[in-house]
Design a protein around this motif. Structure first.
Motif, short mmCIF file in Angstrom:
data_model
loop_
_atom_site.label_atom_id
_atom_site.label_comp_id
_atom_site.label_asym_id
_atom_site.label_seq_id
_atom_site.Cartn_x
_atom_site.Cartn_y
_atom_site.Cartn_z
N ALA A 1 -1.78 13.90 -7.56
CA ALA A 1 -0.53 13.93 -8.34
C ALA A 1 0.28 12.69 -7.98
O ALA A 1 0.50 12.41 -6.81
CB ALA A 1 0.23 15.19 -8.02
N GLU A 2 0.71 11.98 -9.03
CA GLU A 2 1.46 10.73 -8.79
C GLU A 2 2.96 10.99 -8.85
O GLU A 2 3.40 11.92 -9.54
CB GLU A 2 1.13 9.71 -9.88
N GLY A 3 3.70 10.16 -8.16
CA GLY A 3 5.17 10.17 -8.28
C GLY A 3 5.83 11.41 -7.73
O GLY A 3 6.85 11.87 -8.28
N TYR B 1 0.86 -1.19 0.00
CA TYR B 1 0.00 0.00 0.00
C TYR B 1 0.88 1.23 0.00
O TYR B 1 1.87 1.30 0.74
CB TYR B 1 -0.92 0.01 1.23
N GLN B 2 0.53 2.17 -0.87
CA GLN B 2 1.28 3.43 -0.89
C GLN B 2 0.31 4.55 -0.46
O GLN B 2 -0.77 4.68 -1.03
CB GLN B 2 1.82 3.74 -2.29
N PRO B 3 0.69 5.33 0.56
CA PRO B 3 -0.23 6.35 1.06
C PRO B 3 -0.51 7.46 0.07
O PRO B 3 0.33 7.81 -0.76
CB PRO B 3 0.49 6.91 2.30
N PRO C 1 8.72 -7.30 -10.82
CA PRO C 1 7.99 -6.02 -10.86
C PRO C 1 6.64 -6.15 -11.57
O PRO C 1 6.54 -6.89 -12.56
CB PRO C 1 8.91 -5.08 -11.65
N PRO C 2 5.63 -5.40 -11.12
CA PRO C 2 4.30 -5.46 -11.76
C PRO C 2 4.37 -5.14 -13.24
O PRO C 2 3.62 -5.70 -14.04
CB PRO C 2 3.49 -4.40 -11.03
N ALA C 3 5.29 -4.22 -13.62
CA ALA C 3 5.41 -3.87 -15.04
C ALA C 3 5.70 -5.10 -15.90
O ALA C 3 5.40 -5.13 -17.09
CB ALA C 3 6.51 -2.84 -15.22
N LEU D 1 0.11 -4.53 -6.30
CA LEU D 1 0.39 -5.96 -6.19
C LEU D 1 1.90 -6.23 -6.27
O LEU D 1 2.61 -5.63 -7.07
CB LEU D 1 -0.34 -6.70 -7.33
N ARG D 2 2.33 -7.17 -5.44
CA ARG D 2 3.74 -7.59 -5.47
C ARG D 2 3.80 -9.10 -5.61
O ARG D 2 2.98 -9.82 -5.06
CB ARG D 2 4.45 -7.18 -4.17
N TRP D 3 4.84 -9.56 -6.36
CA TRP D 3 5.02 -11.01 -6.57
C TRP D 3 6.43 -11.37 -6.12
O TRP D 3 7.41 -10.99 -6.73
CB TRP D 3 4.80 -11.34 -8.05
#
Ligand code: C2E
Length: 723
Positions: A680-682, A490-492, A519-521, A508-510
């Motif tokens: 705003a992302e990132g 989770y990212q706040p 990585p999800p990508a 999601l993480r694997w």
């Protein structure tokens, strides 16, 4: 039996003979001999005559001018019209039907005039009532008095021959009937090229009647040039005895064009020599048209008229086989129209079809005539480029082709800009197998798409390795859930103003047993392509709902968990049902959940998507557009779809370009107008946060505040994430 060769009756009992006229024994042979010697000679001649009569199978009559039976010699009395006794002394008129009697008398009359009469075939009804046919040869008997002239009639039973002739006649009549009835044109010519026979179909073709055709040659019926060619071919038949199969296109006076399939065979005579030519022609105009139609249906695409997959592969294999001897490259390009589905869905299928047709024409205009542009399916086109000298030539052609897409397409009266992505592979470097070559060009095309569309890429071994890696990941991913390798981080999401955490994004993480963290990508696109995303999405949603329920349990500060939903998940008709069930199961309120979708989803699946989004929204779930600004940014959907939040893509936040900053401000202004919130992302730096705050951005997410964390760590984060 009495010899017919004796002019008068001889009493053989007394051996007395008068006025003997024997055509066999010459008079000189008897004269000058003594009386007993003469008798002996006469007896010998008589015996000789008897033997001849016994040897011949025919009936011999002696008749007078009136057809009166004077003498009858036969070994087969059953062949007579009546018994010998009944006939003798009667005339033919007495015993034969008038017609037959007249024929018999005609023969006698002819013999009377000419001395002999040959070949009169007369029908005689036998005593048993059956008719039989006899060939009559009549000769005037020599030495008879004119007044008492008699005739010798040799009557030969030709019934069998007559019957055979009759059968033959019948067969011929039947054959002619068939010939006249069949639609094929049939004719026969002699070796001088003169027509001997033809049927109605041929008359119709030539436009002349049989009587105008028979005896004529092609020079009389057709153009001189045509006639000359026909003659030359037929002489070749004579020379070689060969069968000729040919096709002729005939242009009729009406302007109609007829295609004839012609077969000419030599007619072999009794001596084994060619005596003529038999020709049969069939009008195959319609058949040929149907064949062509079937061929087109089987090998051409009905929409664009381009070769289809089958024909493309056929030509590709041929080109690869030929390339060996020419030491040249065979190129394969795979093309895909970018965002074709969006055009199809937003502007309608007929417009989509029109785009495909126009694109097909542009592809075709960019290549040589020897190249094959094919439509393999949907918006998937392929080009076969044989005889290529260098790989650079392929790059040039691809670049040219892409250039043709710089011009807008006129669709439904509107100018629409569409790009296409091209993948290139070539033989022999990349593969000696046609299927592989196409597959490789296809993976190069996907690479081109991934790298930003509107470009071209060559296949490389790396692509195959990537594909194999993808395959391996896919099979591993299938077991990831059951193996417990998946985890949601989770990212706040914080208020820019004071850093207060108001929500989070579930990511999601694997953790793969051997590969470590994937990585999800890497694995999300695979899960999307293979459909595995449905199971993964359900699992993530359940986990995120549990967390949301947990975080909101004390009810102090509401916390909204954002969950990524792929386009593929929207293709499932049970999405709303799945969401409802999990919300119930986890006791999570819909208001605690936000669904993040991408712009492409809104473009790709208009109607169904709108319905699903509305249903989710009605439940109380909020909808956010992820990575806003990177896709089509067709602003009209912002008003049409029930959207609560715009998430400005990281690339705008991290960019130093002033224009990005302006864009961020523009997005904020649009969102304000539409009553949407903005995240705003990132956000990674204090400066970025300050800019956002100054620009009036509500919320932010980024490493500046926190990286995505495992749930256990995330729940320990303070309410305010000070920077
Ligand atoms: N460089 C940089 N990166 C930042 C920063 N803040 C956040 N990020 C990263 O940005 C991505 C945000 O997620 P996204 O745009 O939805 O992009 C996501 C999302 O599209 C997809 N994804 C992740 N989890 C799921 C899921 O459960 N379902 C679906 N459908 N997609 C998911 O994978 C993408 C990548 O996810 P992540 O690798 O976790 O990458 C996350 C996150 O770790 C920052 O300050 N700097």
């Amino acid at each position: 039996m009495v010899s017919p060769f004796l002019s008068h009756k001889v009493d053989w009992q007394t051996n007395t003979a008068l006025e003997v006229s024997d055509p066999i024994a010459s008079p000189g042979a008897i004269s000058g001999t003594t009386e007993p010697g003469r008798h002996r000679k006469l007896a010998e001649a008589h015996e000789f005559a008897e033997t001849i009569i016994a040897a011949i199978p025919d009936i011999l009559f002696e008749m007078d001018r009136n057809g009166r039976y004077l003498q009858i010699w036969t070994k087969h009395p059953e062949l007579l019209a009546a018994t010998k006794q009944q006939l003798l002394g009667k005339t033919v008129n007495d015993v034969l039907p008038p017609e037959d009697a007249a024929a018999a008398l005609r023969a006698v009359r002819e013999a009377d005039e000419k001395g002999v009469s040959d070949c009169h075939v007369i029908r005689i009804v036998q005593q048993d009532g059956e008719p039989r046919w006899f060939e009559h040869h009549v000769a005037k008997k020599a030495g008879s008095e004119t007044s008492s002239q008699t005739f010798l009639v040799l009557s030969r039973d030709v019934t069998e021959r007559k019957l055979a002739e009759h059968i033959l006649d019948e067969a011929r009549t039947r054959l002619l009937t068939v010939l006249q009835t069949i639609p094929d044109m049939v004719w026969m010519k002699d070796m001088d090229g003169a027509y001997l026979l033809c049927n109605h179909a041929f008359e119709h073709l030539v436009g002349k009647s049989e009587s105008e055709i028979i005896g004529k040659t092609d020079l009389d019926l057709f153009d001189t040039d045509v006639a000359r060619v026909l003659r030359e071919r037929e002489l070749a038949i004579d020379a070689g005895g060969a069968v000729i199969n040919e096709r002729w296109v005939i242009h009729q006076g009406s302007g109609q064009r007829i295609l004839l399939e012609i077969r000419k065979v030599p007619i072999i005579g009794a001596e084994g020599k060619t005596t003529g030519v038999l020709g049969v022609a069939r009008d195959i105009t319609e058949l040929n048209a149907s064949r062509e139609k079937i061929h087109r249906m089987a090998f051409y695409d009905s929409l664009t008229d381009l070769p289809n997959r089958e024909l493309f592969y056929e030509r590709l294999r041929q080109a690869m086989a030929d390339a060996h001897s020419h030491r040249q490259l065979v190129g394969v390009m795979m093309m895909d129209i970018d965002h074709f589905k969006a055009v199809n869905d937003t502007m309608g299928h007929p417009v989509g079809d029109e785009l495909l047709c126009q694109a097909a024409r542009r592809f075709q205009a960019s290549v040589r005539t020897a190249d094959t542009v094919a439509r393999l399916s949907g918006d998937e086109f392929a080009i076969l480029l044989p005889s290529i000298r260098h790989a650079n030539d392929l790059a040039d052609i691809a670049a040219e082709m892409l250039k043709t897409f710089d011009e807008p397409f006129l669709l439904d009266g509107k100018e629409v800009f569409v790009s296409c992505s091209i993948g290139i592979a070539f033989h022999p470097d990349h593969s000696a197998d046609a299927n592989d070559l196409v597959k490789y060009a296809d993976s190069a095309m996907y690479l081109a798409k991934r790298l930003g569309r509107g470009g071209f890429q060559f296949y490389s071994r790396q692509l195959t390795e990537d594909a194999q890696h993808r395959l391996m990941l896919e099979s591993e991913l299938r077991r990831a859930i059951e193996r417990g390798e998946l985890e949601v981080y989770y990212q706040p999401k914080v208020l820019v103003e004071n850093g207060m955490m108001v929500g989070s994004e579930a990511l999601l993480r694997w953790h793969h047993g051997k590969m470590g963290m994937v990585p999800p990508a890497q694995f999300i696109p695979i899960a999307e392509d293979t459909g595995l995303i449905a199971d993964l999405g359900r699992w993530v949603f359940r986990e995120a709902c549990r967390t949301a329920a947990q975080l909101n349990a004390d009810g102090s500060v509401p916390h909204k968990v954002a969950i990524n939903f792929s386009s593929r998940q929207f293709q499932r008709s049970d999405l709303v049902q799945m969401v409802t069930e999990i919300l119930d199961e986890t006791a999570c309120h819909a208001e605690w959940i936000e669904i993040e979708i991408t712009e492409s989803l809104l473009l790709d699946q208009q109607y169904e998507t709108l319905a699903t989004l509305c249903a989710l929204r009605t439940k109380g779930i909020s909808i956010a557009i992820d990575d806003f600004g990177t896709g089509y940014s067709a602003l009209n959907y912002l008003a049409r779809f029930p959207i609560d939040t715009l998430k400005i893509d990281r690339s705008f936040i991290s960019s130093d370009d002033k224009r990005s900053a302006e864009l961020v401000k523009a997005i904020l202004s649009i969102a304000r107008c539409l009553g949407q919130s903005v995240v705003a992302e990132g956000v990674e730096t204090v400066e970025q946060a300050a800019f956002l705050r100054a620009s009036g951005c509500d919320a932010a997410q980024g490493f500046l505040y926190s990286k995505p964390l495992p749930k256990a760590e995330f729940v320990k984060l303070p309410q305010f994430l000070s920077i």
